[in-house]
Scaffold this active site. Structure first.
Site, PDB file in Angstrom:
ATOM      1  CG  HIS A  86       7.298  -7.891  -0.328  1.00  0.00           C
ATOM      2  ND1 HIS A  86       6.814  -8.327   0.878  1.00  0.00           N
ATOM      3  CD2 HIS A  86       8.507  -8.509  -0.481  1.00  0.00           C
ATOM      4  CE1 HIS A  86       7.673  -9.157   1.444  1.00  0.00           C
ATOM      5  NE2 HIS A  86       8.709  -9.280   0.628  1.00  0.00           N
TER       6      HIS A  86
ATOM      7  CB  CYS B 153       2.170  -1.206 -22.203  1.00  0.00           C
ATOM      8  SG  CYS B 153       3.652  -0.324 -21.640  1.00  0.00           S
TER       9      CYS B 153
ATOM     10  CG  ASP C 184      -0.182  -0.084   2.532  1.00  0.00           C
ATOM     11  OD1 ASP C 184       0.587   0.852   2.836  1.00  0.00           O
ATOM     12  OD2 ASP C 184      -0.356  -1.080   3.275  1.00  0.00           O
TER      13      ASP C 184
END
Length: 234
Positions: free
Chosen positions: A109, A136, A94
């Site tokens: 991570h 993309c 987050d």
């Protein structure tokens, strides 16, 4: 408490859980009603990319419903006011550290509000839903985007930089971690091997690696960290 000049702080799921963010490992072994193996491995993405994309799009939306808590804000204050360096290494994906005012944050991570292109390796800030048909922004290919998340079985980001920070620190604080997920669970051992840094664990209860820490403070991070930060600043 001594005047530390180079502090490294590791944060885990516990600090975000106090803001209402769901954690990876609940007692029933499920993560928001999904098995981890179904949504958080490269094999899961290869097997059912639509499910994985929907799962992370939902989690991205949920970030709009949570706010930084007192622990995030206390660490940001430490970074602003300490006459020294404070590096935050987080296992969380987050952005609550940033929204709480934090800087110099390493997301080992990955980050929920970013996506990465498998075709051109570009990384993009991303706050919307992402699907297999989403192109993309850099190369225009689809399907090519994946969550910018380190899944189980993948190597965490920035490990060389993290090793340098651990080697240089004079205080290491671990906050809200289980102590059983490597390589982060081994950071305290790396610091101890150097021999001249103090170590503190802040957790609801002793972690699996609690015996490796010189000092322990057990309880909610949002209640304990403001006082700890004041000690460090004064």
């Amino acid at each position: 408490m001594g005047q530390y000049k180079n502090i490294v702080i590791l944060t885990g799921a516990g600090i975000s859980a106090e803001s209402g963010v769901a954690t990876f490992r609940d007692n029933d072994g499920l993560w928001e009603k999904h098995r981890i193996e179904d949504v958080a491995t490269p094999e899961a993405f290869a097997r059912d990319p639509d499910l994985v994309q929907r799962f992370y799009s939902l989690r991205r939306r949920q970030l709009n419903e949570v706010e930084p808590n007192a622990a995030h804000k206390a660490l940001a204050k430490l970074q602003r006011e300490l006459d020294g360096k404070v590096t935050i290494i987080t296992q969380n994906v987050d952005d609550l550290h940033e929204r709480g005012g934090g800087t110099n944050i390493i997301h080992m991570h990955g980050e929920l509000r970013k996506v990465r292109c498998k075709a051109c390796s570009s990384v993009h800030d991303w706050r919307e839903d992402c699907a297999q048909e989403t192109e993309c922004p850099s190369c225009g290919r689809a399907p090519s985007l994946r969550p910018h998340i380190v899944w189980f079985g993948e190597m965490p980001f920035f490990m060389d930089r993290i090793a340098e920070y651990l080697a240089e620190c004079d205080l290491f604080i671990s906050i809200g971690t289980s102590g059983n997920v490597y390589p982060a669970a081994g950071f305290v051992a790396e610091v101890r091997a150097k021999g001249n840094a103090h170590t503190i664990e802040v957790n609801l209860e002793p972690s699996e690696g609690a015996s490796m820490f010189a000092e322990h403070r057990h309880g909610k991070a949002g209640e304990l960290l403001p006082a700890l930060v004041e000690e460090l600043l004064n």
